[in-house]
Motif scaffolding. Structure first.
Motif, PDB file in Angstrom:
ATOM      1  N   PHE A   1     -10.769 -39.535 -15.947  1.00 56.88           N
ATOM      2  CA  PHE A   1     -11.119 -38.423 -16.838  1.00 56.88           C
ATOM      3  C   PHE A   1     -12.160 -38.877 -17.869  1.00 56.88           C
ATOM      4  N   LYS A   2     -11.888 -40.027 -18.498  1.00 58.58           N
ATOM      5  CA  LYS A   2     -12.785 -40.553 -19.533  1.00 58.58           C
ATOM      6  C   LYS A   2     -14.153 -40.903 -18.940  1.00 58.58           C
ATOM      7  N   LYS A   3     -14.122 -41.531 -17.776  1.00 60.71           N
ATOM      8  CA  LYS A   3     -15.365 -41.949 -17.134  1.00 60.71           C
ATOM      9  C   LYS A   3     -16.229 -40.745 -16.765  1.00 60.71           C
ATOM     10  N   ARG A   4     -15.594 -39.724 -16.177  1.00 61.40           N
ATOM     11  CA  ARG A   4     -16.350 -38.547 -15.756  1.00 61.40           C
ATOM     12  C   ARG A   4     -16.876 -37.771 -16.966  1.00 61.40           C
ATOM     13  N   LEU A   5     -16.026 -37.665 -18.003  1.00 61.36           N
ATOM     14  CA  LEU A   5     -16.436 -36.931 -19.200  1.00 61.36           C
ATOM     15  C   LEU A   5     -17.656 -37.586 -19.851  1.00 61.36           C
ATOM     16  N   PHE A   6     -17.584 -38.899 -20.065  1.00 59.98           N
ATOM     17  CA  PHE A   6     -18.702 -39.589 -20.702  1.00 59.98           C
ATOM     18  C   PHE A   6     -19.945 -39.582 -19.819  1.00 59.98           C
ATOM     19  N   SER A   7     -19.730 -39.591 -18.511  1.00 63.35           N
ATOM     20  CA  SER A   7     -20.861 -39.521 -17.587  1.00 63.35           C
ATOM     21  C   SER A   7     -21.579 -38.180 -17.722  1.00 63.35           C
ATOM     22  N   TYR A   8     -20.803 -37.107 -17.800  1.00 60.35           N
ATOM     23  CA  TYR A   8     -21.404 -35.780 -17.972  1.00 60.35           C
ATOM     24  C   TYR A   8     -22.101 -35.663 -19.326  1.00 60.35           C
ATOM     25  N   TYR A   9     -21.462 -36.221 -20.343  1.00 60.61           N
ATOM     26  CA  TYR A   9     -22.072 -36.175 -21.671  1.00 60.61           C
ATOM     27  C   TYR A   9     -23.412 -36.906 -21.681  1.00 60.61           C
ATOM     28  N   LYS A  10     -23.492 -38.038 -20.965  1.00 66.59           N
ATOM     29  CA  LYS A  10     -24.731 -38.816 -20.962  1.00 66.59           C
ATOM     30  C   LYS A  10     -25.838 -38.133 -20.160  1.00 66.59           C
ATOM     31  N   THR A  11     -25.468 -37.371 -19.144  1.00 67.77           N
ATOM     32  CA  THR A  11     -26.479 -36.741 -18.296  1.00 67.77           C
ATOM     33  C   THR A  11     -26.791 -35.299 -18.691  1.00 67.77           C
TER      34      THR A  11
END
Length: 432
Positions: free
Chosen positions: A300-310
């Protein structure tokens, strides 16, 4: 960034040509044409009254249909091959919906004077508009239930055609009424246009006569009603309370500042709605499906931060572009009379930016069935939105309404981060 581009090329561009995408595009185009007509024939003062009526209509329609739409789609899709369960679903929806629609329509008709005083403060008498809306509301309910049933049966092609024709019909009616009767015509179109779409939908459901025998009062189920009520609860805040609070804020602006400024705020709200519809569509296609299957905190954390960065940088870039094009946008969507609206863009865009950031996380309330978290957070937002709006309008005039929009979403985002703090930064199980 390359992965993001590849994703868009491989999936997004294909999915954009979908029922929902075309529906959103059609709705935006219809909204732009209607907004332009209002600007030319009615003006800012009339736009404020139209906004009040539209908020009331949205709330009444949701109460009349009990917010069942998504629930009906889900259960019809699940039980379409099980006639017993399908009959219980349709019977429960039909009879409970009939009672709710009848009660809402009856209230609107009998208390039309009271409603008129609430949504048209210190202005002309539009009791007849409220009564007409009360009469046509059942047709709106039938239309929504018909759409949800066809959606559940995966009649996507038919839905696409009906939706496009319906939007064109609504636009045509609105433009004709605005041209002929100015403000009265615009208000009348708000009251009747969505109900008249049932005439188009009727063509689509006429081939589903086989469903009629499944509607039996004996098959009404309390269990199914309880299951569907969760969808009513989810729809209650965004489609009932938020429109009512928006109406209250606009009425407060009318009372304290005037109709013209309230119309400018409504114009800003409309512009915001148009670009947020596009953003919400892309979020629904690109982001939400990836979260729905996640139960692991690390993922969850990995996907969330990935979306935030992109996504966030692209979103910020788009909003900056909107800000610098604000004068052009206002003149294009409305007219030169609405130029003061450009002073509202900064705080509205900031608030919408935070709103989108919070949406990505807050979606987990529903995806993980955290209904009490959802209720508390939405209730908190509604209260904060109204109180801050009153305070900032008193301090800064109409600009205070968009400042309150920003402040409210900052506080809402902080609450959402607090609720999911353990999931984002701690060790608990997601949703636990």
């Amino acid at each position: 960034m390359r992965n993001l581009v590849n994703y868009f090329n491989a999936k997004i561009l294909v999915k954009v040509i979908s029922l929902k995408s075309l529906s959103v595009l059609t709705r935006i185009i219809a909204g732009l044409f209607t907004s332009k007509a209002i600007a030319i024939f009615i003006g800012a003062e009339g736009l404020a009254l139209i906004g009040n009526l539209r908020n009331f209509v949205t709330s009444a329609q949701t109460l009349g249909t009990l917010g069942y739409y998504k629930g009906v789609v889900r259960y019809v899709d699940r039980f379409k091959d099980d006639l017993v369960r399908l009959s219980k679903t349709l019977s429960t929806v039909f009879y409970s919906g009939f009672i709710a629609t009848f009660l809402v329509s009856l209230f609107c008709y009998l208390r039309a004077d009271f409603i008129n005083d609430l949504i048209f403060p210190t202005y002309n008498n539009y009791v007849y508009i409220i009564k007409i809306f009360a009469i046509v509301l059942p047709f709106y309910a039938l239309n929504m239930y018909s759409f949800s049933i066809m959606n559940g049966f995966s009649k996507y092609k038919m839905l696409l055609i009906l939706n496009i024709i319906g939007q064109i019909l609504s636009l045509s009616i609105a433009l004709l009424l605005i041209y002929q009767r100015k403000l009265d015509g615009a208000l009348l179109s708000v009251a009747i246009s969505e109900s008249l779409i049932f005439l188009i939908t009727l063509v689509g459901i006429i081939n589903r006569k086989s469903l009629t025998p499944l509607l039996s009062v004996n098959n009404v189920s309390l269990e199914y009603f309880k299951n569907l009520s969760s969808y009513t609860l989810v729809a209650f805040f965004p489609l009932v309370l938020v429109p009512i609070v928006t109406l209250m804020i606009r009425s407060y602006i009318i009372d304290t500042i005037g109709y013209r400024d309230a119309g400018f705020w409504e114009a800003m709200m409309r512009i915001s709605k148009y670009y947020l519809m596009i953003v919400s569509l892309l979020i629904g296609i690109y982001i939400m499906p990836g979260f729905s299957e996640i139960n692991n905190i690390k993922q969850f954390k990995k996907r969330l931060f990935s979306y935030y960065k992109t996504i966030v940088p692209l979103l910020a870039l788009g909003f900056v572009g909107i800000y610098f094009l604000k004068s052009f946008i206002v003149k294009t969507v409305f007219s030169s009379e609405f130029i003061p609206v450009k002073d509202l863009f900064l705080w509205q865009l900031l608030g919408d930016f935070i709103k989108i950031l919070s949406m990505i996380i807050a979606y987990q309330f529903l995806a993980k069935k955290m209904y009490w978290h959802y209720i508390i957070s939405e209730a908190f937002f509604v209260v904060i939105l109204y109180t801050t709006s009153v305070y900032f309008v008193n301090c800064f005039g109409v600009k205070g309404a968009v400042i309150a929009h920003f402040v409210s979403y900052v506080m809402y985002y902080a609450l959402v981060l607090f609720v999911f703090g353990s999931s984002l930064f701690g060790v608990k199980k997601l949703g636990g």
